[in-house]
Design an enzyme around this catalytic site. Structure first.
Site, short mmCIF file in Angstrom:
data_model
loop_
_atom_site.label_atom_id
_atom_site.label_comp_id
_atom_site.label_asym_id
_atom_site.label_seq_id
_atom_site.Cartn_x
_atom_site.Cartn_y
_atom_site.Cartn_z
N GLU A 1 0.87 -1.17 0.00
CA GLU A 1 0.00 0.00 0.00
C GLU A 1 0.91 1.22 0.00
O GLU A 1 1.44 1.62 1.03
CB GLU A 1 -0.92 0.00 1.23
CG GLU A 1 -1.90 -1.15 1.28
CD GLU A 1 -2.99 -1.07 0.23
OE1 GLU A 1 -3.06 -0.03 -0.47
OE2 GLU A 1 -3.75 -2.04 0.10
N CYS B 1 -2.44 8.76 2.50
CA CYS B 1 -2.16 8.28 1.15
C CYS B 1 -3.32 8.60 0.22
O CYS B 1 -3.16 8.67 -1.00
CB CYS B 1 -1.85 6.79 1.15
SG CYS B 1 -3.10 5.79 1.96
#
Length: 514
Positions: A267, A301
């Site tokens: 990720e 993110c």
């Protein structure tokens, strides 16, 4: 400002002035590494200290995790789910103090700190249900008197490397699913938020002890990159590494783990865009963009990095956005009036300022913000004024992910052009379109639309729910965590064929008679 005492918070969570950096569930090792001091970006003051795990400590934890796996994998999955249910209830009990610690150590505002702990609770609830739904498949065999099916088995020891921006939730996303799948877990937290990891293991220790679980089911190794991180990556005893962080870090993880043919769940970075069409609800879009761009001080993110606005509404939306930014209150994360807290540390602030200089050098134009705050309440040097800049999509700085509250504005003419701009970056995590036009939104969601792992309509790029698979494409790494069928990443698939006759026909009609 919210009433708090960091001393009382730590005491309530069972954290000592000097904490050990490794545990095997209920037993804390007498770690022998260096001492790491955790300082709050809110005021620059020390919160606590951690005696880091050494290479020898890592080996002790690994031995415990391996030994526990042999027992844990044989526990029925619904029973494993019951343990996770109890962990969720324990997190409910400590939601407020843990949320405060997240805010103090990471810098996100208290509401976001509470929200992060709630994510942990939610994934526990999800995993409990999933523990009864680890489904395989059956299929018809081409050979008479044969049956075929697929089933899933646990992998073994799963390594979880978490980032500073979500110091506890990302671990829970991985650990709770890995746990119900029958794996044991070793957690290597970010060096910037180790106290949060210590607190979580203090909280869950009671559940492990009450259920008489073997030492090594859930483990913590808070150590340096060399003594913990690199050892975890190179360890052939760890079949899966789940790592959250920058694309640069992810490439290293993929290379090292890939060399030993291990699995990775990555990720990584995002460069997320919101498309504002001329058919958008401007008020709805403004609220979503504001939170997406400045929430967690731009250190998600999924933070909104780029705003692609139709030329017919560009000027009006730009003016409204600048006006809204001017009303944002930046301050101490536990102050209930604060909307934006500090960045994680001065190194992050330096990255923010470097990006501001690059914007100007490459031809961009600063519309608002871009400076560091100083004076009373900002003594830590980690507070910045969120920035809005006009820039072209192709600029080098725009193509990069700057982990900071910088929002780039750009115009478009057609929906095809907007989607092309949205996709024309190396990253592919989250994306969004605001429009009341069905044709526009459906095109955005089609195979010719957004190339991101997350594509939203009339909501922002951040704030993903745990029920859906979370992750992205391209430089974001391709991993999927949390909901949907993400549990499969933590298991190995096995195809089984059973012959219940005395004959032995071969597949594809092959004849091999002796």
């Amino acid at each position: 400002m919210a009433t708090y005492s960091i001393k009382n918070i730590l005491s309530g969570l069972g954290i000592d002035p000097l904490s050990a950096g490794a545990c095997t569930g209920t037993k804390w090792l007498r770690t022998s590494g260096d001492v790491n001091t955790s300082c709050s970006p809110a005021d620059g003051k020390a919160i606590g200290k951690i005696r880091l795990a050494s290479g020898a400590d890592y080996e002790k934890v690994m031995a415990a995790a391996q030994g526990a796996f042999e027992q844990w994998r044989m526990v029925p999955a619904p029973r494993r789910g019951e343990i996770v249910r109890q962990i969720g209830n324990m997190l409910r009990k400590y939601k407020e103090p843990l949320g405060m610690l997240v805010s103090m150590e990471m810098g996100k505002i208290y509401q976001e700190g509470l929200g992060e702990v709630q994510e942990m609770i939610d994934i526990c609830d999800f995993a409990v249900g999933q523990s009864r739904q680890l489904y395989g498949f059956t299929m018809h065999s081409e050979r008479p008197g044969h049956r075929m099916y697929e089933q899933y088995h646990p992998l073994g020891v799963v390594g979880v490397i978490s980032a500073f921006n979500f110091p506890v939730a990302v671990w829970a996303w991985n650990a709770m699913l890995a746990l119900i799948c029958g794996n044991t877990v070793i957690w290597k937290p970010s060096s910037k938020t180790m106290l949060c990891a210590v607190a979580v293991h203090k909280i869950i220790a009671g559940v492990l002890k009450e259920n008489n679980l073997p030492e090594g089911v859930l483990n913590l190794v808070a150590g340096s990159s060399g003594d913990a991180g690199e050892k975890l990556l190179r360890d052939r005893r760890v079949p899966l590494i789940s790592a959250t962080g920058s694309t640069r870090m992810g490439r290293h993880v993929a290379q090292v783990v890939g060399e030993r043919l291990g699995r990775t769940l990555l990720e990584l970075g995002g460069n997320n865009a919101v498309i504002i069409t001329k058919n958008a609800d401007p008020e709805l879009a403004l609220r979503a963009v504001l939170f997406g761009a400045v929430g967690t001080c731009g250190q998600r993110c999924t933070s909104t990095r780029r705003l692609i606005i139709h030329k017919d509404v560009y000027e009006t939306f730009r003016q409204q956005l600048v006006k809204a930014y001017a009303q944002i209150r930046t301050g101490h994360p536990l102050d209930t009036r604060t909307l934006v807290g500090p960045m994680i540390d001065k190194e992050a602030v330096a990255g923010f300022l470097s990006a501001i200089r690059a914007i100007k050098k490459e031809g961009g134009h600063i519309l608002y913000g871009g400076s560091v705050l100083s004076g009373k309440g900002y003594e830590s040097g980690c507070y910045v004024v969120p920035c809005i800049a006009e820039a072209e999509n192709h600029l080098k700085i725009v193509q990069e992910e700057t982990f900071a509250p910088i929002l780039y504005l750009m115009k478009y003419g057609t929906i095809e052009e907007a989607i092309s701009m949205q996709n024309a970056v190396p990253q592919g995590l989250s994306s969004s379109i605001f429009s009341a036009d069905l044709a526009e939104t459906e095109r955005f969601l089609s195979q010719a639309g957004s190339d991101c792992g997350i594509a939203n309509v009339n909501i922002g790029t951040s704030g993903a729910e745990i029920g859906g698979a979370f992750g992205g494409e391209k430089d974001t790494g391709g991993g999927r965590e949390s909901g949907s069928d993400s549990w499969k990443a933590y298991m190995r698939r096995q195809t089984n064929t059973i012959n219940y006759t005395s004959e032995l026909p071969l597949a594809q009609g092959i004849s091999f008679d002796v």
